[in-house]
Design an enzyme around this catalytic site. Structure first.
Site, mmCIF file in Angstrom:
data_model
loop_
_atom_site.group_PDB
_atom_site.id
_atom_site.type_symbol
_atom_site.label_atom_id
_atom_site.label_comp_id
_atom_site.label_asym_id
_atom_site.label_seq_id
_atom_site.Cartn_x
_atom_site.Cartn_y
_atom_site.Cartn_z
ATOM 1 N N ASP A 154 0.822 -1.215 0.000
ATOM 2 C CA ASP A 154 0.000 0.000 0.000
ATOM 3 C C ASP A 154 0.857 1.266 0.000
ATOM 4 O O ASP A 154 2.071 1.219 0.255
ATOM 5 C CB ASP A 154 -0.903 -0.041 1.248
ATOM 6 N N ASP B 214 -10.938 1.702 -2.982
ATOM 7 C CA ASP B 214 -11.445 1.339 -1.654
ATOM 8 C C ASP B 214 -12.970 1.334 -1.646
ATOM 9 O O ASP B 214 -13.579 0.969 -0.643
ATOM 10 C CB ASP B 214 -10.936 2.339 -0.604
HETATM 11 C C1 GLA Z 1 -5.817 1.545 2.215
HETATM 12 C C2 GLA Z 1 -6.231 0.395 1.321
HETATM 13 C C3 GLA Z 1 -7.272 -0.450 2.006
HETATM 14 C C4 GLA Z 1 -6.719 -0.959 3.312
HETATM 15 C C5 GLA Z 1 -6.260 0.201 4.164
HETATM 16 C C6 GLA Z 1 -5.561 -0.266 5.399
HETATM 17 O O1 GLA Z 1 -6.844 2.445 2.381
HETATM 18 O O2 GLA Z 1 -6.699 0.874 0.105
HETATM 19 O O3 GLA Z 1 -7.681 -1.509 1.186
HETATM 20 O O4 GLA Z 1 -5.663 -1.837 3.047
HETATM 21 O O5 GLA Z 1 -5.375 1.051 3.461
HETATM 22 O O6 GLA Z 1 -5.149 0.776 6.191
#
Ligand code: GLA
Length: 699
Positions: A444, A506
């Site tokens: 990420d 997300d």
């Molecule tokens: C980001 C990712 C999510 C999740 C969060 C965790 O927002 O896109 O899918 O992994 O971080 O903090």
């Protein structure tokens, strides 16, 4: 009159032609529909462009590297100077290399400034994709400041009418935009230091004749895209890296190479251009073992559990997941030292002793004993000021010189250009990857880069991140990596060689996803599009959708589940398990062929995946029809001379129904290709937020 020296590259459906003038840089003569192998007796530019009033006597048609010194009034491909001197270049050809099939390499030099530029242009005959990049070499005794270097300058024809591109935000990526081209500039600049949710480095240009041009910048950082009208009615298309003031200062002998500008022309419109891009992107992927295995159905713990980790609960989740056919378990954020919310701990990459007293091994072993792969979430390029790492190495934080820290999600960026910091992260990841049966990392990157240090280092940070990815891939070649940046903030071809999946957003709301998928698929193929079934109501939008609709929308991508299975009702679990099975039967076809997609005016969006003989058609009704009877769906890609059978593959039933739709379930529905293409296939009276999965096969 002597014939011009033409350089031609041909694809399946496109050609490009350059003219080598007696002096100066090769000129663009053509990029568009396929020309005959031998292009005969075309008069040189000079023979057909008489001098005009109020114009320089020295004609300046569009070249592969136009610069100000030769009298070019539009955007130069190079903006560079040596302490204010040598600011305008006039290039001449030093070398032309046509020895590699399908490739033109042009070495240009400015005798006054000592600046050299090498332009590489390749046209892949199979995919019709041009890959172009430019290298700037400082052959002068002075330091050269480079302010701009176009990866390429490509010509768009005078009948280009509209540019299509994407805006967006977290978590609502790929919001489609369009703008009419005029006698002006269309320009987008991304200065967020990563690919971004809101300024995607991709655009498509529609022409009056129906052909479509597309381009994408293979880079995970800042970008510039520009289409400028030029005074012979064409447009010049440039893409490149947006460089901050002083960011690139080339000492004598040093050089800067741009990211690739990946571009294509298709006479078959947006779908044709998309298919070309998919071929190219598939060729850039580096799969463990050299080939993609069927994409394992995933479960991800994030939206089901967030930071609330409990070993027994995670084990129970894995058991439940395996029982409905899930093949890979990904432990998301919340597993590492002290991480109970998003205010702390990034950088402290070892298991939290309160949540996992014996480390991650008991969970990982449980997962693998169920026959699933184990995967882990990490965010290696980031650091929380509240972390052991920041306390120990505050000097590794990338911060503005004598300015307040600009945090985002309470975090700062780790300065990977410092080798010690990069080594620390490599060691921490290696300790996890070397001791646990991890086959997957969700990598990420949850913030933009802001002013970095006294001198700008966006470019250097991206390069350092790529190097870290490469190092991990080299040391652990069996693992797959997912690129995530708050969902779809880092989806680009620059990072593609290091990763195997993109987390598209997300936002898992199935309705939002239909639009996001449409945008994603414009350049990238479905097997690397992470698409999950989330909870209802959706955590991002609060909208509620049925399990069938959520699953049908996730079906064509790399399928996953992101909800708490332990609290799911039996009926919903059964339906989810049904869709997982259906996905497994279809994924081989969904993930290897061509993709077509489109919309119907009446609230329907559709996708078709397969080849010319057999394809899977997904129809999503988003809005209730406003017609008494639903509009037919024209399948214009079908062969008008062939006949086709249409079979319904999913088990959903519609009421009211009609005999044709029953026939689609019993193998009795056949129709001529010409009828399907020009009149259209009948659609049942689907209610809003319903989907159908069909197979269209040639008889
Ligand atoms: C980001 C990712 C999510 C999740 C969060 C965790 O927002 O896109 O899918 O992994 O971080 O903090």
């Amino acid at each position: 009159m002597s014939l011009p020296k033409l350089m031609t590259l041909h694809g399946r459906n496109s050609s490009l032609v350059l003219e080598k003038p007696d002096i100066g840089v090769p000129l663009w003569r053509y990029w568009g529909p396929r020309l005959p192998d031998a292009i005969e007796a075309i008069a040189p530019f000079a023979a057909s462009r008489p001098p005009q009033t109020f114009s320089l006597e020295h004609d300046q048609p569009l070249s592969v590297c136009p610069t100000l010194g030769g009298g070019w009034f539009h955007q130069s491909a190079i903006l560079a100077h040596a302490s204010g001197q040598a600011w305008s270049q006039e290039l001449t050809v030093e070398d032309l290399d046509l020895t590699t099939q399908g490739t033109i390499k042009i070495t240009l030099v400015d005798a006054v400034s000592g600046i050299k530029a090498i332009v590489h242009i390749r046209l892949d005959p199979a995919s019709d994709v041009i890959t172009a990049r430019t290298e700037l070499i400082n052959d002068s005794p002075e330091t050269i400041d480079a302010q701009w270097l176009a990866a390429a300058t490509l010509p768009l024809p005078d009948d280009s009418i509209r540019v299509h591109f994407w805006g967006g935000r977290h978590p609502n990526e790929f919001v489609p935009q369009e703008q009419t081209l005029a006698r002006s500039i269309w320009r987008r600049e991304n200065r967020r230091g990563l690919t971004s949710h809101d300024c995607v480095p991709t655009a498509f240009v529609e022409t009056r004749r129906g052909g479509v041009y597309g381009a994408h910048l293979a880079w995970s950082g800042n970008s510039v895209q520009q289409i400028e009208w030029i005074d012979d009615g064409q447009y010049a298309w440039q893409m490149g890296e947006w460089l901050a003031p002083g960011e690139v200062r080339l000492a004598p002998g040093h050089s800067l190479t741009t990211p690739d500008m990946i571009a294509t022309f298709s006479p078959d419109g947006r779908n044709g251009a998309m298919q070309n891009f998919h071929m190219e992107m598939r060729s850039r992927l580096n799969w463990p073992g050299g080939q993609a295995k069927p994409r394992p159905v995933q479960i991800n713990t994030w939206e089901g559990f967030y930071f609330d980790h409990d070993l027994d609960q995670m084990k129970a989740l894995a058991t439940e997941a395996a029982s409905i056919g899930i093949e890979r378990f990904i432990l998301d954020d919340g597993w590492f030292h002290g991480r109970d919310d998003d205010t702390t701990s990034l950088g402290d990459w070892w298991p939290d002793a309160r949540k996992y007293p014996d480390g991650l091994s008991p969970l990982a072993t449980h997962v693998t004993s169920l026959g699933m792969e184990f995967g882990l979430w990490v965010e290696p390029e980031m650091i929380n000021p509240d972390s052991d790492l920041a306390r120990e190495h505050p000097e590794w934080i990338m911060r503005g010189h004598q300015r307040p820290d600009l945090t985002a999600r309470n975090q700062m960026v780790l300065d990977l250009t410092q080798q010690d910091a990069a080594d620390y992260i490599f060691d921490k990841l290696s300790a996890l990857l070397g001791t646990l049966p991890i086959l997957y990392l969700k990598w990420d990157h949850n913030r933009d880069l802001t002013t970095s240090g006294q001198t700008a280092q966006y470019h250097a940070q991206i390069k350092a991140a790529y190097a870290l990815f490469a190092r991990i891939r080299d040391a652990f070649p069996e693992i797959e990596i997912e690129s995530c940046a708050g969902g779809g903030g880092r989806i680009d071809a620059g990072i593609l060689p290091y990763v195997h999946r993109f987390w598209a957003s997300d936002n898992i709301d199935a309705r939002s996803r239909t639009q996001i998928q449409h945008g994603f698929l414009s350049v990238f193929p479905p097997e690397i599009m992470g698409s999950h079934v989330g909870a209802s109501p959706s955590h991002s939008t609060s909208r509620s959708q049925s399990m069938d609709f959520r699953s049908a929308v996730a079906l064509p991508g790399h399928f996953g589940v992101e909800l708490n299975l332990l609290t799911l009702g039996e009926r919903e679990k059964e339906r989810l398990s049904y869709w997982i099975d259906l996905h497994k039967t279809l994924r081989g076809e969904l993930h290897t062929g061509k993709v077509w997609s489109g919309t119907l005016a009446d609230g329907v969006i559709w996708q078709m995946h397969g080849d010319d003989n057999s394809a899977i058609l997904l129809v999503y009704r988003l809005e209730p029809t406003t017609q008494r009877h639903a509009l037919p769906l024209r399948l214009e890609m079908l062969n008008p001379d062939a006949s086709y059978q249409i079979d319904r593959l999913d088990d959903r039933k519609e009421t009211p129904n009609a005999p044709s739709f029953d026939k689609m379930r019993t193998g009795d529905f056949q129709m001529q290709g010409a009828w399907l293409a020009h009149h259209g296939m009948p659609l049942p009276a689907l209610k809003a937020e319903r989907a159908m999965v069909l197979r269209v096969s040639k008889l």
